[in-house]
Design a protein around this motif. Structure first.
Motif, mmCIF file in Angstrom:
data_model
loop_
_atom_site.group_PDB
_atom_site.id
_atom_site.type_symbol
_atom_site.label_atom_id
_atom_site.label_comp_id
_atom_site.label_asym_id
_atom_site.label_seq_id
_atom_site.Cartn_x
_atom_site.Cartn_y
_atom_site.Cartn_z
ATOM 1 N N SER A 140 3.018 -39.229 -1.847
ATOM 2 C CA SER A 140 2.742 -39.938 -0.595
ATOM 3 C C SER A 140 2.859 -41.458 -0.742
ATOM 4 O O SER A 140 3.058 -42.146 0.240
ATOM 5 C CB SER A 140 1.371 -39.553 -0.057
ATOM 6 O OG SER A 140 0.401 -39.781 -1.043
ATOM 7 N N ILE A 141 2.715 -41.965 -1.973
ATOM 8 C CA ILE A 141 2.870 -43.416 -2.156
ATOM 9 C C ILE A 141 4.096 -43.732 -3.028
ATOM 10 O O ILE A 141 4.370 -44.895 -3.304
ATOM 11 C CB ILE A 141 1.607 -44.080 -2.771
ATOM 12 C CG1 ILE A 141 1.218 -43.418 -4.102
ATOM 13 C CG2 ILE A 141 0.453 -44.017 -1.787
ATOM 14 C CD1 ILE A 141 0.148 -44.189 -4.859
ATOM 15 N N GLY A 142 4.772 -42.691 -3.507
ATOM 16 C CA GLY A 142 5.950 -42.927 -4.354
ATOM 17 C C GLY A 142 5.594 -43.639 -5.647
ATOM 18 O O GLY A 142 6.411 -44.368 -6.209
ATOM 19 N N GLY A 143 4.396 -43.437 -6.135
ATOM 20 C CA GLY A 143 3.978 -44.103 -7.372
ATOM 21 C C GLY A 143 2.743 -43.431 -7.939
ATOM 22 O O GLY A 143 2.478 -42.270 -7.640
ATOM 23 N N LEU A 144 2.014 -44.186 -8.751
ATOM 24 C CA LEU A 144 0.871 -43.602 -9.466
ATOM 25 C C LEU A 144 -0.466 -43.969 -8.826
ATOM 26 O O LEU A 144 -0.678 -45.122 -8.421
ATOM 27 C CB LEU A 144 0.889 -44.086 -10.918
ATOM 28 C CG LEU A 144 2.044 -43.508 -11.751
ATOM 29 C CD1 LEU A 144 2.248 -44.298 -13.030
ATOM 30 C CD2 LEU A 144 1.786 -42.025 -12.056
ATOM 31 N N SER A 145 -1.340 -42.981 -8.746
ATOM 32 C CA SER A 145 -2.709 -43.201 -8.279
ATOM 33 C C SER A 145 -3.653 -42.576 -9.303
ATOM 34 O O SER A 145 -3.206 -41.909 -10.251
ATOM 35 C CB SER A 145 -2.927 -42.548 -6.904
ATOM 36 O OG SER A 145 -2.951 -41.144 -7.049
ATOM 37 N N GLU A 146 -4.934 -42.755 -9.088
ATOM 38 C CA GLU A 146 -5.892 -42.187 -10.041
ATOM 39 C C GLU A 146 -5.735 -40.668 -10.140
ATOM 40 O O GLU A 146 -5.952 -40.080 -11.201
ATOM 41 C CB GLU A 146 -7.324 -42.547 -9.633
ATOM 42 C CG GLU A 146 -8.323 -42.149 -10.712
ATOM 43 C CD GLU A 146 -9.775 -42.414 -10.353
ATOM 44 O OE1 GLU A 146 -10.130 -42.329 -9.168
ATOM 45 O OE2 GLU A 146 -10.541 -42.695 -11.288
ATOM 46 N N ASN A 147 -5.361 -40.017 -9.043
ATOM 47 C CA ASN A 147 -5.195 -38.557 -9.058
ATOM 48 C C ASN A 147 -4.262 -38.097 -10.178
ATOM 49 O O ASN A 147 -4.471 -37.053 -10.789
ATOM 50 C CB ASN A 147 -4.598 -38.075 -7.726
ATOM 51 C CG ASN A 147 -5.616 -38.076 -6.596
ATOM 52 O OD1 ASN A 147 -6.818 -38.110 -6.847
ATOM 53 N ND2 ASN A 147 -5.136 -38.057 -5.370
ATOM 54 N N ASP A 148 -3.210 -38.870 -10.426
ATOM 55 C CA ASP A 148 -2.230 -38.486 -11.449
ATOM 56 C C ASP A 148 -2.879 -38.467 -12.838
ATOM 57 O O ASP A 148 -2.589 -37.596 -13.658
ATOM 58 C CB ASP A 148 -1.039 -39.447 -11.403
ATOM 59 C CG ASP A 148 -0.403 -39.439 -10.030
ATOM 60 O OD1 ASP A 148 -0.029 -38.348 -9.574
ATOM 61 O OD2 ASP A 148 -0.327 -40.506 -9.385
ATOM 62 N N PHE A 149 -3.765 -39.408 -13.068
ATOM 63 C CA PHE A 149 -4.426 -39.484 -14.374
ATOM 64 C C PHE A 149 -5.517 -38.425 -14.508
ATOM 65 O O PHE A 149 -5.767 -37.909 -15.596
ATOM 66 C CB PHE A 149 -4.949 -40.910 -14.604
ATOM 67 C CG PHE A 149 -3.825 -41.877 -14.844
ATOM 68 C CD1 PHE A 149 -3.283 -42.026 -16.106
ATOM 69 C CD2 PHE A 149 -3.255 -42.591 -13.795
ATOM 70 C CE1 PHE A 149 -2.215 -42.884 -16.340
ATOM 71 C CE2 PHE A 149 -2.183 -43.449 -14.002
ATOM 72 C CZ PHE A 149 -1.665 -43.600 -15.283
#
Ligand SMILES: C[C@H](O)[C@H](O)[C@H]1CNC2=NC(N)=NC(=O)C2=N1
Length: 135
Positions: A97-106
């Motif tokens: 949804s943001i085309g990048g990294l968020s805390e969820n990915d970690f």
């Protein structure tokens, strides 16, 4: 976002991935990456994290991905799976949804690190990704 230890991350839950979720800046991304178990690296212009495994055999790879898939469903956060050359597994995570990294990915990466997987006794001398491309 606060940088979390791998234990703290693995106890968190992925939040809803709306366009509102905050993208991490590169300094936070690198600091957070350093907290994960070894093997995760940045790819796609620092917009995804990826880890590669050479597992014992195809069945082990499939079972590992099934377990990770169950976690992903529970978290509502879904990685890309690769299983090539019957024992080369790779997982890529980012927040679509943001085309990048968020805390969820970690959070998801920390949970994946807790899934046991039997590695091949013959590990590649080069990075797994390079081994697939040359074999
Ligand atoms: C509504 C739901 O939370 C979204 O569609 C989720 C589903 N899984 C997802 N997984 C990943 N990796 N990124 C997302 O942005 C994403 N969005």
């Amino acid at each position: 976002m606060q940088v979390c230890s791998r234990d703290a991350l693995s106890q968190k839950k992925c939040g809803p991935c709306s366009g509102q979720v905050a993208a991490l800046d590169i300094a936070t991304t690198k600091a957070q990456l350093a907290e994960l178990q070894e093997g995760w690296y940045l790819t796609h212009n620092d917009q995804r994290i990826r880890k590669d495994w050479k597992v014992r055999n195809f069945k082990v790879g499939m079972a590992f991905l099934q377990q990770v898939g169950d976690i992903a469903e529970e978290e509502g956060h879904h990685p890309d799976f690769h299983l090539e050359g019957y024992q080369y597994v790779a997982i890529e995570i980012w927040t679509h949804s943001i085309g990048g990294l968020s805390e969820n990915d970690f959070i998801l990466a920390a949970k994946i690190d807790q899934v046991p997987v039997e590695l091949s006794k013959k590990q590649p001398k080069r990075k797994v990704e390079e081994s697939i491309n040359s074999s």
